[in-house]
Each structure stands twice: as structure tokens, then as C-alpha cells.
Scaffold this motif. Sequence first.
Motif, short mmCIF file in Angstrom:
data_model
loop_
_atom_site.label_atom_id
_atom_site.label_comp_id
_atom_site.label_asym_id
_atom_site.label_seq_id
_atom_site.Cartn_x
_atom_site.Cartn_y
_atom_site.Cartn_z
N ILE A 53 8.00 100.64 45.44
CA ILE A 53 8.53 99.63 46.03
C ILE A 53 8.67 99.58 47.55
O ILE A 53 8.79 100.99 47.84
N GLY A 54 8.65 98.71 48.36
CA GLY A 54 8.92 99.01 49.60
C GLY A 54 7.91 98.78 50.50
O GLY A 54 7.79 99.13 51.60
N ILE A 55 6.61 98.84 49.88
CA ILE A 55 5.37 98.84 50.66
C ILE A 55 4.33 97.73 50.11
O ILE A 55 4.54 97.74 48.83
N GLY A 56 3.89 97.00 51.01
CA GLY A 56 2.71 95.96 50.33
C GLY A 56 1.53 96.54 49.84
O GLY A 56 1.30 97.84 50.26
N GLU A 85 -2.70 100.62 50.05
CA GLU A 85 -4.13 101.06 49.86
C GLU A 85 -4.78 101.73 51.03
O GLU A 85 -5.27 102.58 50.98
N MET A 86 -4.10 101.22 52.11
CA MET A 86 -4.61 101.89 53.62
C MET A 86 -4.19 103.39 53.61
O MET A 86 -4.88 104.33 53.77
N LEU A 87 -2.78 103.58 53.03
CA LEU A 87 -2.07 104.85 52.93
C LEU A 87 -3.17 105.78 52.30
O LEU A 87 -3.22 107.08 52.33
N THR A 100 2.10 98.27 42.18
CA THR A 100 1.83 99.09 40.95
C THR A 100 0.34 100.13 41.17
O THR A 100 -0.57 99.47 41.73
N LEU A 101 0.47 101.37 40.86
CA LEU A 101 -0.77 102.06 41.06
C LEU A 101 -1.15 102.47 39.43
O LEU A 101 -0.48 103.08 38.69
N ARG A 102 -2.27 102.50 39.35
CA ARG A 102 -2.96 102.83 37.77
C ARG A 102 -4.05 104.12 38.11
O ARG A 102 -4.89 103.71 38.78
N THR A 136 -7.44 93.42 49.95
CA THR A 136 -8.04 94.85 49.57
C THR A 136 -9.73 94.54 49.45
O THR A 136 -10.29 93.77 49.40
N GLN A 137 -10.54 95.71 49.74
CA GLN A 137 -11.69 95.82 49.67
C GLN A 137 -12.17 95.05 48.29
O GLN A 137 -13.54 95.09 48.24
N ASP A 138 -11.56 95.29 47.25
CA ASP A 138 -12.15 95.23 45.90
C ASP A 138 -11.86 93.44 45.57
O ASP A 138 -12.19 93.08 44.63
N ASP A 139 -11.29 92.92 46.58
CA ASP A 139 -10.98 91.50 46.35
C ASP A 139 -12.23 90.72 47.04
O ASP A 139 -12.51 90.56 48.19
#
Lengths: 413, 413
Positions: free
Chosen positions: A184-187, A192-194, A217-219, B72-75
Motif C-alpha cells: 500500500i502507498g504505491i501505485g 512496476e517501475m521500481l 498486489t504482487l504475485r 504497464t507493459q503487459d497491458d
Amino acid sequence: MKASIIAVGTELLFGQTVNTNAAYLSDKLNHMGFDVMYHFVVGDNPKRLKEKLAEAFSDTDIVLLTGGLGPTQDDLTKEMVAEYFGVEMYEDKRVLEDLVEFFRKRGGRMAENNLKQAFLPAGCTPLYNASGTAPGFALSKNGKTAICFPGPPREMKWLFEHGAEEYLSELTEKKMYYRVIRTIGIGESDLEMLLMPLIDGQTDPTIATYAKEGECTLRVASQRDSAEEAEAAVNEMISRISGIAGEYIYSLDDEELSEVVVRLLKEGSMTISAAESCTGGAFASIITSVAGASEVFKSSYVTYSDEAKTELGVDRDIIAGSGAVSAETAEAMAEALFKRTGAEICLSVTGYAGPEAEPGHDVGEAYIGYMYKGKIGHTRLSTSRIDREWNRNYFKLRMLRTAYMLLRGQDIQ
Amino acid sequence: MKASIIAVGTELLFGQTVNTNAAYLSDKLNHMGFDVMYHFVVGDNPKRLKEKLAEAFSDTDIVLLTGGLGPTQDDLTKEMVAEYFGVEMYEDKRVLEDLVEFFRKRGGRMAENNLKQAFLPAGCTPLYNASGTAPGFALSKNGKTAICFPGPPREMKWLFEHGAEEYLSELTEKKMYYRVIRTIGIGESDLEMLLMPLIDGQTDPTIATYAKEGECTLRVASQRDSAEEAEAAVNEMISRISGIAGEYIYSLDDEELSEVVVRLLKEGSMTISAAESCTGGAFASIITSVAGASEVFKSSYVTYSDEAKTELGVDRDIIAGSGAVSAETAEAMAEALFKRTGAEICLSVTGYAGPEAEPGHDVGEAYIGYMYKGKIGHTRLSTSRIDREWNRNYFKLRMLRTAYMLLRGQDIQ
């Protein structure tokens, strides 16, 4: 191995039923190391079902089908699968006995059309259904496998756990492991850039980001020869992600932020209370939605009007001087709340959820006040959104985040 | 006209997200008189998306796509649709301005990849998105139409209602008109039996019943050569339905019960307040979710613990004598609340949402107390469900229903 899922049922195409079966089976298949390539939904129409079945098999080895196994004449999934594999139907004695027994127990007579359910494709592995009347089955031929389930989610799940899962596990060597990280706290785009150095050209483990209400969320998933290898690869990647984006991560195990906050409060044997204006009780509601919240949550106030705020203990002059939606009022609300409840974490919120705001203010402007360990502070929000529902939800999430950051000893942004 | 729906997103194939968008769009398309033939779900994979797009168009005239419009690039949904139609992408000035403005207001810098969202297929009708950053669009060529929506359900719905629906309505000659009637206090099967004389053999207008959490919805739809004809047919049928089932109908215009309650309170210039235990603020939250609720809602209390209840003004002896979850405590809460707020309608709730209940009680047992026009009363609920979320939501709906019946002068059940 590649898999796809076909749901059969006109009610899905009418939008009367949501295809939760596909989500359940996809999750299970992924856990087992299968790659789910497609979901299809077709109506109770033999021709189109047969076309989609051929389409699915043209590209995947395993096709799971749900629905269309019932007693009525438009239930044709079994017949189409048998036709695809070029096998006859046979009457399964055990299914027939189970059916007769089922209706005998219920004391009802069996409608003739129920007998249809006793017929299965020759050479299949029947999935006897103790949770309903329609059996499922698995059928493999020439490297292709079809597994058919009844449509009702409860019966589908029961048959998956009682037969289908075991049947599938014998088809695969590869083992899949994945974990879901909550931030939370980041778009999504910033995250993704990070993580681009890790994501770019990454084949295994794979990292997928997706945005949820106000969070991301990251999977992280890996598919290896052994479950241990896959788990090790995922955990190694997660520690690298934590190194880069750790400040935004609030759960490494797919917990809701409300669950994490309640857990941290319990660990610190602390209580939380809120004085809510624009969220109107949504924060108290999400905290108390967590089972066992009563340990950490005693009471809360919805102080929607100015009178309610002064009744809580906010000085009239503060509201008159700074306005109901202001940092001063938010902090005064948190302080007054603490005097009332003595809760270790006292949060307040006042703002404009929309559709309108007072002159000189924007919809989406809000102030979260807090009192924690004798310290009083606030944070200002500005969503630049006019959607009342969206704003209320976002303000609520930011209150959760504020509680989380206080509990983690982080600076409030 | 035939339509199909393609949802794009690997999270759907992982089973992490349920494809509710397909159900929503199917329902809408059916209302408008389109035949939904297929749902497809594909991952964020350009090749397979392109294949399914061609497949869908091989058999249907209209394809609605959800997801894959993000930064994002996968869009890649836009790009694949443009490729299918053989058109270039162009940078849409207005989308670009909206993006820049969105991030300026947010005070955050815009990640570069967001610019991707400003590109749309040449010749499309943009669907500008005030509910998020990713625009949608509609594109028709050679009798084929594609309409693309962002994946997040709220944004998808917003764009459907703000542009897509109108675009679609121009594609069909037949004019569809429908109204949605909301009922409460009768089950779906009972309602269907009641209306059977109207439903039986009814081809146009059609009457469809849907069970929703604790209530039941009726959709009356007609498809005629002119909108006027269709509207007249629907309204004539609705008056016949009202004649039979009027007592259960709370809205003839698909209003939420919370909206109706707030409207009735406004009409009577009354206010409402709640003292919530097991619902933990959910009732206050749904009332304040209605725009303009501040006229009728001033303050509310979440009295989760016994101390909070006594702090509100409930006699300790009542809780000790009858228990925190009892008719006596519920009524005492409502009376104490009235003394505090003086609201015309004072509601309380105390119960066991789950997963556990005190010895001698069942999960799903709850008491709603009320004070209205000097009268104090209660109603007892028993859901025989253990699902905490389901129970909390049901208790909340029953509180709404209690408020509605008080406002309508009906007996509380």
C-alpha cells in the motif's frame, strides 16, 4: 501442462450467475503446477459446446468442464465429451444404485429423467458424487484429458477434492509454488517501475502486479521439478523484492490490511477506536469484520454533524475557526476520542467524499487525525476524485494504513 | 445481434480474481436485446488475445473486452484490437490532458509509462474515464464492433453507463425498455409462485426474478419496434405486478433500500441514528453512503463492548440480567440512544455474527431494537448461518428493513 476450463450454462451468459467455479479450479490447477490458458463460457447448446471443446483441446492438454451434467434434456456435457473422444455411453451400476438410494432416503419418487445421470462415457473414471445426484468423471485418451463436474459450486468442489485432484496429480511432474504480497502507498505503475530490474526478462519465478482498491498486489510464482525448489525460488525472489520495495509491503502472505492491523494490535495488547465523519462508520465496520476484533475494538463514534463532533468533545471554536474539514478539527476529534475511550490508537477522519464540497474545498479532500502514545498528528488526503463511494473507501484504507504505520513506528504520510 | 465478452488478465487465470465483469456486461447486454454467445478469459498475452478476438468475431458482431488497458507493459488490449481492425494508434489530447491534470491534482509525479494510456486506435469513439486513469473506447468497422473497458469493476461500470451503453443502443434497431423492481420480505420462489399467472407463457414483456442478499429483484423488460411501445408494455405489466405483490415492493426504480430509507426520512424531515454492536458500524456506513445523508443522519455509535453499551446509557443490570445479546439489551440500547441523539428513528443491534457465540446462544442470533414515536420494540433474527460476513450483512439489511417498515407505518417482523 496446459489446461483450460469450460463452463456450460446459459444462466452464465445471462449474467444471472457469476462463474466462480472457474476461479476455484484455476487456483487449484495453478497450485498443482498446471498452466491455465483459457476460460470459456458457453450456453446449453451442444453445437457450440462441441466447438469450444475442440478449440480448447487444440491448444491445451487438459479441459475441465463444469455444468450440464444434470437430469434435464438441455444437460449435454457428458454426451458432447463422449462424442469428442469417440466413445459410447454406458449405464454405471453404482451411480444408478446411488440415485435409487438417494431418492429412497428422501422418501420422494425419482423423476424418470434422473436415470439419465447414470450414463457415463465408456472408459472414464467415474467421480461418484456424495454431495448431490449428478456424478462427474475423468476421461483420458491420446494424451488429452477431460474432467467433468456438476455446476453447483458445492458439488464441484466436493468432487474436485474427492477424486479429481488425485486424478490430476498423476498427470503432472512439475510443482508450482506461489505467494501473494500486499503493498500500500504505491501505485501499480510506480511499483512496476521500481521492480523492473527484477521483472524484466524474468521467466521463473514470475512476478505479476495487479491493482486493487487503493493498494497493489504482487504475485510471485515458480514452477520447478519439486515443491521445495519452487518454494525456495519464490522466497529468494521475495527477499529481493523486500529489499527494493519493503517500505510498501504490509503482508507477505496475502492478508487483508484490516487483518494485519488487528493482529498487530493483539500482539501489542492495544485497542483502537475511531471518530468518523465522512466515512460514516466504514472504518469501524472493516475493523470489526475481522473475527476476534472484540479484543482490540471496544467502541467507536460516527460524528457526522458539527453537533456530533462537539458532543464528542471537540471545541466549538475549533470547528467555527478552522472549519469542520480541517487538520485542526481532525486532531481535536482524535484527542476528544482519546478522552472518551482511552484507546491506545485513536483515529479520526473528516472530509468531503462527494458529490459536493464547501466553497474553497475540493471533493476528495480529507484529514485523518490520530492520537497515539500522547502524540497528536494528522495527514491530509486529496484524491481529485468525485466518486463518493471511491473516496469513502480510499479514506477508510488510508485510516487503516495510518493505524498500520503507527503500529509499525513509521512516519505518517 | 450476437455478442461475446473477452476478459483479459492473468489474475483471472490464476483464480485470484473472479470474472464479475462478464456477469455485469452479460446482464446489461441481455437487457438491451443482444444475445451473449460466449465468455472468454485470456491472460496478458498478445498472441492468444488476438486469436480469441478473431474467434469471437468469427461468430459474433460485437465483442466487449475488459482489462489490459492499464499503464504497464503487459497491458496490450488496445494494441491488439487496433491490429485486428488494421488501424494505427494515435495520442488522444484530451486523455493526455486528463492524465496530467489527474497527477497534478494528486501532487504526485506521473510515472512515464502512464503516457501509454493516452494512445487509442484511430477512428475509435473514446470513452473518457472520470472514475480512473485508463480510458475505454468503442470501435466499429465492417459491421464488427469492439468496446474496451478497464478491468476494475467500478471503472468498467462507470464507462458502460457513461458512453458504452449509448453507443450500443445505436447498434440495434429493436428498442429495449426495462425497469427493475426491488422487493423485500418475500423469497424468490414464493414471489415467482405469486406472479406465476403473469410469468407463465409470458414472452414480452419478460419478467425475471433474481435473489439478492436478503431481498429479491424483478426485471420487467420489453423489446419492441419503438421505445415508446416497449415502455408502455413494461409499465402496464408493472401495474399488474404491483396489484399482486405491492406489499413487498419498496422500489419501482431499482433504488437501494438505503436510498429509499434516506428519501423517506427526508420527506418526513426526520433523522435516524444507530447503536451497533455486531454490525460494527456497517449500518451507519450504508446510510451515509447515500449522497445527502447528512440531512437525516447526524451521529451514530458503535457500542461493541459491554462497557461501551453502559457508557451509551444502558443499565448495567440489564446486560448482567438478560445478557448483552438479548431483546432487553437491544431495546435498552435504542432507548439510551434516543436520550443521546433525540433522532426520530433510533435503531440498535446486538448479536452473534460468528464464528463463535456464548454458550446457550447460536451464531446468527441477533436482536434489533428500535424507538420510534415514543414506542420501543425489537425483532429477533436467527440466520442459522455461521458465516460472519454473511450475518453482518444480513443484520444490516434487516436494520434497513426495520427503518423502512417504521417509516411506512408497517408492523415490524
